[in-house]
Enzyme design. Structure first.
Site, short mmCIF file in Angstrom:
data_model
loop_
_atom_site.label_atom_id
_atom_site.label_comp_id
_atom_site.label_asym_id
_atom_site.label_seq_id
_atom_site.Cartn_x
_atom_site.Cartn_y
_atom_site.Cartn_z
N SER A 466 0.81 -1.21 0.00
CA SER A 466 0.00 0.00 0.00
C SER A 466 0.85 1.27 0.00
O SER A 466 1.51 1.58 -0.98
CB SER A 466 -0.96 -0.05 1.20
OG SER A 466 -1.94 0.95 1.10
N ASP A 477 10.06 5.64 -10.18
CA ASP A 477 9.63 6.34 -11.39
C ASP A 477 10.42 7.62 -11.61
O ASP A 477 10.73 7.99 -12.75
CB ASP A 477 8.13 6.65 -11.33
CG ASP A 477 7.29 5.38 -11.45
OD1 ASP A 477 7.82 4.35 -11.85
OD2 ASP A 477 6.08 5.45 -11.12
N LYS A 491 -0.68 -4.38 -3.39
CA LYS A 491 -1.95 -3.76 -3.01
C LYS A 491 -2.03 -2.37 -3.63
O LYS A 491 -1.35 -1.44 -3.19
CB LYS A 491 -2.08 -3.67 -1.49
CG LYS A 491 -3.38 -3.00 -1.03
CD LYS A 491 -3.42 -2.89 0.48
CE LYS A 491 -4.68 -2.18 0.94
NZ LYS A 491 -4.72 -0.75 0.53
#
Length: 699
Positions: A466, A477, A491
């Site tokens: 999460s 990224d 998740k």
């Protein structure tokens, strides 16, 4: 909350084996006021407002029924096929029953469950009167999830005969004599039996609602009033109490740990191992005996409002059961749960002839004191605020790089994941959210200048989920740091908590709270972590089992998908360095004895997981034991730390001293994966040419 024969309640103290055939019937439990209404309201909300609305119909009723039965008896050792046949006549009626606010079905099933526990534990204790033959070739099944239910009492007896025989053999292999084995196992089974008489209606309802909500979505959940309070405590990392970690041991509420700076520790009146036998409220309230009272009930009696008085009747650790009691007075205060907060350490690394220092920040959860934040308190507690302070301290120590350890961090506050990312990338998008209506929102951090711009690593494992995945994915990224470890949990959904009491305009907290999935989050590159998780830049071996841990282990998990990327500018600080970092890692672990031993442990654990049965032949088990001892001896000769063998005991059966020593050994054991991650960050520092004197500006 999942109830099984080893979860709730306190134990019954049994000094010597007794095999009485006179066993009283378990209590008959019935729903409390408000529980049926809470279930009915939850069904309406989940059928209309969840991210993936799932109406409660006949099909979902059958799923809930199967999940509820499995939660009670996961290894199919208590119920018989005849019980299941009776239960299944109602499998399509749960939806209608909840609509009528009728909880008869789950409570009646639970009643049968407690009867079966009494039957099986009574039988198991009687088996201890006999001797066992360990020269045959029978086996005990380790995994009965998909095995048939016992068809008869004889089959149930045979199953439990094998189970008791295996319990006995484990203790025998650990060197215990027959008399001690009988006493240990009789006490174990008596404890399981005693729990039956401590179950409450809240336990039944919580277990049933867990089966229902998880059938809708793996991360949808229901919190009863007590569970809701515990959830709030876990998020704000504080409570009002005495500052003691309590544990049930042999029927006594025992002090396992004193929280530094808490009222109990500061008073000097309590010690680890002391037993609480009575609790009194205020200076004049009657002292209520708590021997045999459930641990959660004792905890509620000890907690209270700040600056209020609680009196404890204590049997000191050094005293026998008939020893002198002490009555102590404590003033409750706010206690910080520091063990669940962010912590730091500085690890030295000898890197290619250069001594470097890497700061490691361990973050167990993304916590935030929501209530204090809402009230506008300036110094409210949160994960990102604590990490910012630790970064400042590590800056002052002139570390060469930072490693954020998110292993087994299951998530928490989404806002905290965004703020934590901002500490390392500054202002910019962090994560995208898509609602059930298809609307996509980009969540931004507004910190103009990052708190740390130097070399960065993020250590994850299968238990990182999460909010941990949001942070790790954003760092990846942006190309801001190197992500190290195992693929994460997977998740990619967002939950919110609804207070059913507010929805029903109730003044008392009797309905609980519903946590439901309301959105799906996506990486800023448009990909999702749902099911896929975050794939590390440099992979390390792990001990977790992907078959049982992770989003892919849920049969009703949301599918993965992709959306348009957000507008962001990659930093690409490590992107070009990854091939060299991988090469150096590969070269290093080839010659690292500890790392190679860890890889061997992973392979051995995987082999053990694949075993579905275990021999009940003593000679065969001793041969396996000798092979393990040989491996441990070889490790000892290599200077490696020894792993403890199987003593056949379960949690709470060892002495408190032994338990604490075991905890200490685990805490102080060499962390091979963290050490390698630190070395990778040291390589990154060298390749970036950074030295740890990066300026820091934090508004």
């Amino acid at each position: 909350m999942r109830i099984s024969h080893g979860v709730l309640g306190l134990v019954l103290l049994v000094a010597n084996p007794t095999y009485s055939s006179e066993v009283k019937s378990p209590p008959v439990l019935s729903p409390l006021q408000g529980q049926a209404q809470a279930a009915q309201m939850s069904a309406q909300i989940l059928g209309s407002y969840a991210y993936r609305p799932v109406p409660l119909d006949d099909a979902l009723s059958a799923t809930v029924m199967n999940r509820y039965i499995k939660s009670l008896d996961p290894d199919r050792s208590f119920f018989r096929q005849s019980d299941i046949d009776v239960f299944m006549t109602d499998q399509a009626k749960i939806d209608d029953a909840l609509a009528d606010e009728d909880l008869t079905i789950p409570f009646s099933i639970f009643g049968i469950y407690t009867q079966r526990v009494v039957e099986r534990m009574t039988y198991a204790r009687r088996l201890l009167e006999q001797d066992f033959d360990f020269t045959g070739h029978d086996e005990y099944s380790l995994d009965r999830d998909d095995e048939p239910w016992p068809q008869s009492i004889d089959q149930s007896d045979d199953l439990w005969r094998q189970r008791v025989k295996n319990d006995w053999l484990r203790l025998k292999l650990a060197g215990q004599p027959d008399a001690a084995i009988r006493q240990t196992l009789d006490k174990r089974y008596a404890n399981i039996l005693a729990r039956v008489y401590t179950y409450k209606s809240e336990d039944v309802f919580q277990s049933f609602m867990a089966a229902y909500t998880v059938s809708v979505d793996p991360h949808t959940d229901y919190f009863g009033p007590a569970a809701a309070a515990d959830f709030e405590i876990s998020m704000k990392l504080s409570l009002v109490g005495i500052g003691a970690v309590l544990q049930e041991r042999d029927g006594f509420t025992t002090i396992r740990e004193l929280v530094p700076g808490g009222p109990a520790q500061l008073s000097g009146q309590l010690n680890v191992g002391d037993r609480i036998v009575g609790v009194g409220q205020g200076d004049n309230g009657a002292v209520t005996e708590v021997l045999g009272v459930r641990l959660d009930e004792v905890v509620q009696m000890i907690r209270g409002t700040r600056n209020s008085v609680v009196r404890l009747d204590i049997l000191p650790a050094s005293a026998g059961e008939s020893g002198q009691h002490q009555l102590i007075r404590l003033v409750r205060d706010k206690v910080s749960l520091e063990k669940q907060a962010a912590t730091k350490t500085i690890l030295p690394v000898e890197n290619r002839g250069l001594a470097r220092k890497i700061g490691v920040i361990t973050l167990p959860a993304f916590y935030e004191d929501f209530e204090a934040h809402r009230k506008g308190e300036k110094d409210y507690r949160s994960a990102s605020r604590d990490v910012a302070k630790l970064l400042e301290e590590l800056k002052q120590a002139k570390v060469d790089g930072i490693l954020i350890d998110l292993r087994d961090n299951g998530g928490g506050s989404l806002a905290e994941a965004i703020d934590l990312t901002g500490l390392f990338v500054g202002k910019g998008p962090v994560v995208q959210q898509r609602t059930a209506a298809g609307k996509v929102e980009v969540e931004m951090d507004e910190l103009s200048v990052p708190a740390w711009s130097g070399p960065l690593g993020v250590l994850i494992n299968r238990g990182s989920a999460s909010a941990s995945e949001i942070f790790a994915a954003a760092i990846q990224d942006y190309g801001r740091g190197v992500v190290i470890g195992e693929p994460s949990f997977g998740k990619g959904t967002v939950q919110t908590v609804l207070d059913l009491n507010q929805a029903a305009r109730k003044s008392k907290p009797e309905l609980g709270q519903l946590k439901l999935t309301v959105a799906q989050f996506f990486r800023i590159n448009g990909a999702t972590t749902q099911l896929q998780g975050v794939s590390p830049d440099i992979t390390l071996p792990g001990l977790s089992d992907p078959k049982t841990l992770g989003e892919t282990s849920y049969e009703n998990a949301l599918p993965s998908s992709k959306i348009k990327p957000a507008r962001y500018k990659p930093l690409n600080k490590v992107t070009a360095l990854l091939p060299k970092l991988q090469s150096r890692h590969d070269d290093r672990v080839k010659n690292d004895a500890d790392f190679k031993l860890f890889v061997e442990d992973v392979a051995e654990l995987q082999m053990q997981r694949e075993k579905r049965t275990i021999s009940l032949n003593e000679a065969e088990r001793r041969a396996e034991q000798a092979a393990r001892a040989s491996r441990l001896k070889a490790r000892e000769q290599q200077g490696a730390a020894l792993a403890s063998g199987d003593d056949g005991l379960q949690a709470g059966e060892r002495s408190l001293t032994a338990d604490l020593a075991q905890d200490s050994a685990r805490k102080n054991a060499k962390d091979v994966l963290r050490q390698e991650a630190v070395s990778i960050v040291a390589d990154e520092a060298e390749l970036e040419g950074a030295g740890g004197t990066i300026p820091r500006v934090l508004q």
